[in-house]
Design an enzyme around this catalytic site. Structure first.
Site, PDB file in Angstrom:
ATOM      1  N   ILE B 191       1.315  10.871  39.951  1.00 59.44           N
ATOM      2  CA  ILE B 191       1.595  11.950  38.988  1.00 59.44           C
ATOM      3  C   ILE B 191       3.094  12.189  38.913  1.00 59.44           C
ATOM      4  CG2 ILE B 191       1.381  14.458  38.574  1.00 59.44           C
ATOM      5  CD1 ILE B 191      -1.187  12.969  37.980  1.00 59.44           C
ATOM      6  N   HIS B 264       2.733  19.884  40.249  1.00 64.96           N
ATOM      7  CA  HIS B 264       4.034  19.368  40.680  1.00 64.96           C
ATOM      8  C   HIS B 264       5.092  20.450  40.879  1.00 64.96           C
ATOM      9  CE1 HIS B 264       7.515  16.701  40.942  1.00 64.96           C
ATOM     10  NE2 HIS B 264       8.111  17.558  40.141  1.00 64.96           N
ATOM     11  N   GLU B 413      27.333   0.009  42.315  1.00 62.29           N
ATOM     12  CA  GLU B 413      28.228   1.122  42.607  1.00 62.29           C
ATOM     13  C   GLU B 413      27.455   2.357  43.071  1.00 62.29           C
ATOM     14  OE1 GLU B 413      28.023  -0.366  39.645  1.00 62.29           O
ATOM     15  OE2 GLU B 413      29.847  -1.575  39.514  1.00 62.29           O
ATOM     16  N   HIS B 463      42.506   0.059  39.536  1.00 62.68           N
ATOM     17  CA  HIS B 463      42.538  -0.206  38.093  1.00 62.68           C
ATOM     18  C   HIS B 463      42.441   1.147  37.367  1.00 62.68           C
ATOM     19  CE1 HIS B 463      41.812  -4.041  39.878  1.00 62.68           C
ATOM     20  NE2 HIS B 463      41.855  -4.688  38.731  1.00 62.68           N
ATOM     21  N   ASP B 471      41.305  -6.355  30.075  1.00 61.99           N
ATOM     22  CA  ASP B 471      39.867  -6.103  30.173  1.00 61.99           C
ATOM     23  C   ASP B 471      39.403  -5.071  29.148  1.00 61.99           C
ATOM     24  OD1 ASP B 471      38.995  -8.014  31.913  1.00 61.99           O
ATOM     25  OD2 ASP B 471      39.138  -6.765  33.697  1.00 61.99           O
TER      26      ASP B 471
END
Lengths: 670, 670
Positions: B191, B264, B413, B463, B471
C-alpha cells in the site's frame, strides 16, 4: 565484404571521424563514445528511425534521445549527415561561442535535438515521458485503421545513465506502464571516468531491467550490424515491455586509447587520431571528410523522410474527413493552442464559503481545466490525495487505459520531473507533476533542465511552508521558495488564496516562456473577496496593491506572499488602529513582477516608504525589494514538528510580531 | 500458544498500541506501519540488536535506522520500551512543540535515533554509509582475536524507500562493495498513499536486488516471528552480500482500515482504535498501556546492553595493552579529536609557481591531510580525476581492501550524499564526497539532511562556474552557490586561490557546527601571495580586506568570491590608475562572515562607501551586502558552451566591464 557492407563501414567511419575531428578541432569533448557507438547509431538511424530531416517537427516522427549527452559530437554528425539543417561548419564550430553544437546537446539549437542532455539519467527519463505522451495521444486520437499517432522512442544510454537513480525510477515506471514502444540501446563499454565500470558498477543490468519488467536483449559485439538490427527488430515486435538492448562496445574503438578512461572525456590528440584513422583505413586529410558515396547514402533519408511524412499527411487527410472534430483537436494540441473557452469553468471563490487551502483551490481549477484541455495529463509522486492533483473521472493512465489522464508516478519525484519534461517536449499534451515543495529538491535537476530548455512543464508543489505542521522539518520547506527562484527562467507563483490560485493556473496554462512552479498551502487560509481585491488583474503582474493604506499614503508597505498575505492584512488592521497607515502588497511571483515595466515596479515599491516583507521562508534575496532600510520576517533555520498553527506562531508568524517589526521600521524612518 | 509466545504477542501489541495511541493523541501521524511492522521490529530488537540503551553512543553498537521515517511512532515505542531515555510522556507529546518525538525521527533529539529520516530513500543510503564506515574501521583497527569494530547495520525500509532513485543507487553500490553486514527488512505492505503499490510499482523487487548483488530472503507472513528470526539468521551468516528480507505485512494490521491507504497517513480515529484493540484483545483503557510483564521483558535489554558494552570494554582493554597506539588512535577518531600535528603538511603556494586551479590546491590539501587523519575517507561520483579528490596511495575501498580510503561512488551523486552522511553519523571517520557543483542538485536532499542533522559531512564541489567552459550550460553552475547558501546550517566556502583553498580545508576539518561545502574552480587562477595578503586570518572570518585602497580610504569597495577575486584585483589596478581608490574584499563564505561580530561586519562593509559585488552566479541575495546603492555583477541566465575564458568574458567577467560598473557607482555617489 560485400559492397553493401563496405558502404555501411564507410558510413559508420564517416560518423566516427566527423565526431573525432570535431572534438579534436575544439580541443575539447568526448571522442570515445562516438567511436564505439557509431555502429548502433547507424543501424538505428539507417534502418529504423522514421523521421524527416527536412521537417524536424513532423509530429509523428520517432523520437531519438542521446541520453549520453557527452557524446554530442555523435549526434551532431548524425544530424549533419542525415540532412538536418546543421551545416558542416557547425561541426567545425563544435563547443564554440554562438554555435549550434554546444558541448552537450541543447534543445532549440540544432534541429533534430529532441532534448537537452548531459546531466546523466535525464535523457533516460525524458524518453519515458515521450513514450507516455505517445501512448496517451495514440489512445486518444487513433481510430481503427488510422493510427495517426504511432511512433517509437529510442535512446542511446550509457553506464552513467544507468547508475543514476533517476533512470532507475523511470525504468521501473516504464516497466509498470508496459511502454513497449520504448527502445533503449545501452552502450555497454565497461569504462567510466574513474576507470573500469567494475570499480563501482558490478550489478547485473540485465537482471535489474528484467525485474523492472523490461525486455532485455544482448548484442555481444557492438560492431555486429546484423545483430544490432535483429535486436531492434525483436524489440519492435515486443507488445508489452519496453526494451533495452545491451550492446557491448569499446570506448575509443580502434584508437590507441581503446578501452581506457582516457578515451572518455578528452580529445585523442593528433597522433592518436592519425593512428585511429589508419587503423580504420581512413584518410588522414582532409579532416571533416565526408565521402560522396556515404553522403549520398545518408541523404536518402531526405526522400524517405518526405515520403513518410507524405504518407502520414494522406492518412491525416482521411482522418480529417472521417473525424473532423478530432482532427481539429489534434491540430490544436499539436500547435499548443488553447480551445476557445478553455477557462470557462475556472472557479471563483467567496469568503463566505469559508477558508480554503490553495492546494484545494488548485485542485478545483485543475479539474475545471481538464474539462476543456483534452490532453491535460499528469500526476503526483504518490501524493495525489495530498497535493489534490487528481483529475477526477479522467482515469488512471496505464497499459490498459492509454487514455487515462492521471499518472501514478510512485514515490519517484525525480523521474516525474524528467517524465513531465519528456511529455512536454513530445508535444500534444499539457503535462504536470506534483509533490510537496520540500521534495522539489529530489527533482531539482529536472526542473533546472526544463528551465534551460524553456519548455512548458508545470510543477505543482504543495505543503509550501512550516505551516504544514506535524510532519516536521524534514517535510517543511524553508529554503525552497528561494532556491527555486534562483533557477534562471523558472517562474514560481505562490498564490495568497483560492482566487489567486485559480489565477495562477490561468497564467500557468497560457505561459509559453518556460516552466512554471506553483507553491500551494496545505493549510486552510481565508479567501480574499474578489469583489474587494483586484486579484484577477494583480496576479499576472507578479505583485500588486492588495489593500491600500487609509488615506492612500502609506507609512509602511507590507509585502507578503502566499499564506502570509493574511497575516499582513491582519497586521494592517492593527497598525491602522494605531494610526500607522499600512499598505499590503501581495507578491505571488517575483519573476512576473520583475518582468513588469520599470514604472510599475517603481510605483509599487516607492523608495521613500519603509517596507516589510513577510514570507515563511529564508530571508535571502528579499533585500532587493525591501531596500536597505526595510526588514524581512523570514525563517533562517529549519522548522519544527508541531501543529501548524503553533509552529507558525512560534517562528514569528503572528500579528503581534508583524506589528512590532512594522512599528520599529516606521519609528526608524521617523 | 506457549507462554513465551504469549509474551511475544503481548510485547508486540504493546509496541503497536503505544504507537497507535501516540498518533491518536497527536491527531496526526502514521499508525498503519507500526501495526504491520511491529513484529519484525520486535524480533530484530529482541533477538539480534546489540545495543546498550543506557549508552546510546556505545561505539560498537549495531546501528538501526527506520528508513520509513513516517513510522516514527514505532521507533519511539521501541526506544521507550527498551529503556532509552525517552519517557512515556514524550510519546504522549508526539509531534508537539518542543518534544523529543517529532513527526519524523530527528537525529539529536531522542536518544537512539541514529539518523533523521522521513524523506524517503535517505535512511536506506545512510545505512549503506554506516556499513561502509564499519567495514573500513574494522579493516583499519581490528586485530586477530580482537574484532574491536564488529557490528551490523539494520534498517526497516518501505516500498517508498525502494521506489526512490537514491536507494537504487545506494543498493547497487552496496552490492558492488559486498557489504554483508548490512541487513534491511523490507516492510512489504502493498500500500502506498495513492492506493495499491501495483498502481506504480510492479517491479520484481527480489530480482532487482539480486541483480544488485544482494541476498534476498522472504518472509511470507509478517506475523511469523520464527520465520523472521530465521531470515535474519541466514542474513547474518551471509559472507559476501548485503541482505534484504522481504516481509509481507499488512498496513494497519488488525484495524478496520487494514490493507488500505487510509491506514497510512492519518490517525485511525477513536472507533477504529477501539476495534483494533478489541481485535487484538487489548484493553481499551488506559491508553499508552504498558503491561508490567511486557515492560520487564523489554527492559532486560538494559542488563544485556550493559553486558555487551562491558565485554567490549574488556576486549578494548586487551587491545589497549597489545596495541596502545592503535587504541589511542581509536579513542581519538571516536571522539572526533584531531591529532596534534594534523595540519603540519598543509601546503602553501606562491605566485611564482604559476596559476593553479583551486580544485588542484584542494587535492593537494586533502592528500596532506590524509597523512595525518587516519580515517579520512571519501570519494567522488565518478569524477575523481576532475575533482582532484583522490587520496593518492591510500587504496580503493572495497570488499578486498577494507582499508582503502578512496570510495568509487559511481555516477551516483545522491547516494554519495547519503553515504557520506551515514559514514559521518557512524563516527570514527571524517567523510567527504565530491562532484561538479552543478550536480550538487542531484544530491540536494542529502545535503539538506546533513544540515538538518548538523553533522560534519564535507562536500567538495568543483567546476564552480561558467568558466568551466566547453561543457556548456548543463554543466555550468549558475544558481548553485546561492541555492546552497539558502540551506540553513550549511556552510559554503568558495576560495579565491590555492591558499584560500588550503585555509578552507583547514576550516572544514575543524568545523563542528554542521556540514561544509567547498566550491572550487576547474580553471587555473593566479595564486595570491600569502606574504602580501592576509589570507590565513581572513578566510576564517568569511570575508576580509584583501587589498586596501590607495591611501586607505576607498571610493568603492569591490566584494568578490572565488575566481572573481582576481578580476576584482585587476579592476582595482585599473581604477586606481583612474584615481578611484578601490578596496577589494575577498568573501569566501557568507555563513562564516555572518557569524562575525557586528563590529567586524560593519567595519568591513561601511554604509557610506559604494559597493560592487562580483560573482559568477545569480545576483539573488547580494543586495544584503552591497546595499540599495550598490551593484552586483552576476549571471541571471544560463551559461554557454565555449572555451571558459570566452564564456567568462562574454558574460561580463572582464576588467573593462567591472571598471565601468564600478565607475558608474562612484559617479552616482558623487
Amino acid at each position: 565484404m560485400t559492397s553493401a557492407e563496405n558502404l555501411d563501414q564507410l558510413c559508420i567511419n564517416t560518423i566516427r571521424f566527423l565526431a573525432v575531428d570535431a572534438v579534436e578541432k575544439a580541443k575539447s569533448g568526448h571522442p570515445g563514445t562516438p567511436l564505439g557507438a557509431a555502429p548502433m547509431a547507424y543501424v538505428l538511424w539507417d534502418l529504423f528511425l522514421r523521421h524527416n530531416p527536412n521537417n524536424p517537427n513532423w509530429f509523428n516522427r520517432d523520437r531519438f534521445i542521446l541520453s549520453a549527452g557527452h557524446a554530442s559530437a555523435l549526434l551532431y554528425s548524425l544530424l549533419h549527415l542525415y540532412g538536418y539543417d546543421l551545416p558542416i561548419d557547425e561541426l567545425k564550430r563544435f563547443r564554440q561561442w554562438g554555435s549550434k553544437t554546444p558541448g552537450h546537446p541543447e534543445y532549440g539549437l540544432a534541429p533534430g535535438v529532441e532534448a537537452t542532455t548531459g546531466p546523466l539519467g535525464q535523457g533516460f527519463a525524458m524518453g519515458v515521458g515521450m513514450a507516455i505522451a505517445e501512448r496517451f495521444l495514440a489512445g486518444y486520437f487513433n481510430r481503427p485503421g488510422l493510427p495517426i499517432i504511432d511512433h517509437h522512442t529510442y535512446a542511446i544510454v550509457s553506464d552513467g545513465d544507468l547508475m543514476e537513480g533517476v533512470s532507475s525510477e523511470a525504468a521501473s515506471l516504464a516497466g509498470t506502464l508496459k511502454l513497449n514502444k520504448l527502445i533503449y540501446l545501452y552502450d555497454d563499454n565497461h569504462i567510466s571516468i574513474e576507470g573500469e565500470t567494475d570499480l563501482a558498477f558490478t550489478e547485473a543490468v540485465e537482471g535489474r531491467f528484467e525485474a523492472y519488467g523490461w525486455r532485455v536483449l544482448w548484442v555481444s559485439d557492438g560492431n555486429d550490424l546484423a545483430a544490432i538490427e535483429e535486436a531492434i527488430r525483436v524489440a519492435h515486435a515486443e507488445q508489452e515491455r519496453p526494451s533495452i538492448i545491451i550492446i557491448r562496445t569499446h570506448i575509443g574503438y580502434a584508437s590507441p586509447k581503446q578501452d581506457t578512461a582516457e578515451a572518455h572525456g578528452e580529445p585523442l590528440g593528433p597522433e592518436a587520431v592519425s593512428a585511429t584513422k589508419e587503423a580504420l583505413n581512413w584518410p588522414l586529410e582532409p579532416t571533416f571528410y565526408v565521402p560522396d558515396t556515404a553522403l549520398a547514402h545518408f541523404r536518402r533519408a531526405l526522400k524517405r523522410g518526405a515520403q513518410l511524412e507524405d504518407e502520414w499527411n494522406s492518412q491525416l487527410e482521411r482522418y480529417r474527413l472521417d473525424y473532423p472534430e478530432m482532427a481539429e483537436l489534434l491540430d490544436r494540441v499539436i500547435a499548443g493552442v488553447l480551445p476557445p473557452s478553455w477557462d470557462a469553468e475556472l472557479p471563483s471563490f467567496h469568503p463566505d464559503q469559508g477558508p480554503k487551502a490553495t492546494r484545494e483551490a488548485s485542485g478545483k481549477a485543475m479539474n475545471a481545466l481538464a474539462k476543456h484541455l483534452s490532453t491535460f495529463i499528469g500526476g503526483s509522486a504518490d501524493l495525489a490525495p495530498s497535493t489534490k492533483t487528481l483529475l477526477i473521472g479522467y482515469g488512471d493512465f496505464g497499459f490498459d487505459e492509454a487514455c487515462g489522464h492521471n499518472i501514478h508516478f510512485g514515490v519517484r519525484e525525480h523521474a516525474m520531473g524528467g517524465v513531465v519534461n519528456g511529455m512536454t517536449l513530445h508535444g500534444g499534451v499539457m503535462a504536470y507533476g506534483a509533490t510537496f515543495l520540500t521534495f522539489s529538491d529530489y527533482m531539482r535537476p529536472a526542473i533546472r533542465l526544463a528551465a534551460l530548455m524553456r519548455i512548458h512543464s508545470i510543477f505543482v508543489f504543495t505543503h509550501d511552508s512550516i505551516a504544514l505542521g506535524e510532519d516536521g522539518p524534514t517535510h517543511q520547506p524553508v529554503e525552497h521558495l528561494m532556491s527555486l527562484r534562483a533557477i534562471p527562467g523558472l517562474t514560481l507563483i505562490r498564490p495568497a488564496d483560492a482566487n489567486e490560485a485559480v489565477e495562477a493556473w490561468r497564467l500557468a496554462v497560457q505561459y509559453r516562456d518556460g516552466p512554471i512552479a506553483l507553491a500551494l498551502t496545505r493549510q486552510k487560509i481565508p479567501v480574499l473577496d474578489p469583489g474587494r481585491y483586484p486579484i484577477a488583474q494583480g496576479v499576472s503582474k507578479g505583485a500588486y496593491v492588495l489593500a491600500k493604506a487609509e488615506g492612500g499614503r502609506p507609512d509602511i508597505i507590507i509585502i507578503a506572499t502566499g499564506s502570509e498575505v493574511h497575516l499582513a492584512l491582519a497586521a494592517q488592521e492593527a497598525l491602522e488602529r494605531n494610526n500607522i497607515h499600512t499598505e499590503v502588497i501581495s507578491m505571488p511571483s517575483w519573476e512576473l513582477f520583475n518582468a513588469q515595466p520599470e514604472d510599475y515596479r517603481a510605483e509599487l515599491l516607492p523608495p521613500d516608504v519603509p517596507k516589510l516583507a513577510v514570507e515563511a521562508g529564508v530571508t535571502q534575496g528579499w533585500r532587493e525589494y525591501v531596500g536597505e532600510d526595510g526588514d524581512v520576517i523570514g525563517i533562517n533555520r529549519f522548522g519544527a514538528s508541531a501543529p501548524g498553527a503553533i509552529v507558525y506562531d512560534k517562528l514569528g508568524y503572528n500579528v503581534d510580531h508583524v506589528v512590532q517589526r512594522a512599528e520599529a521600521l516606521v519609528r526608524k524612518k521617523r
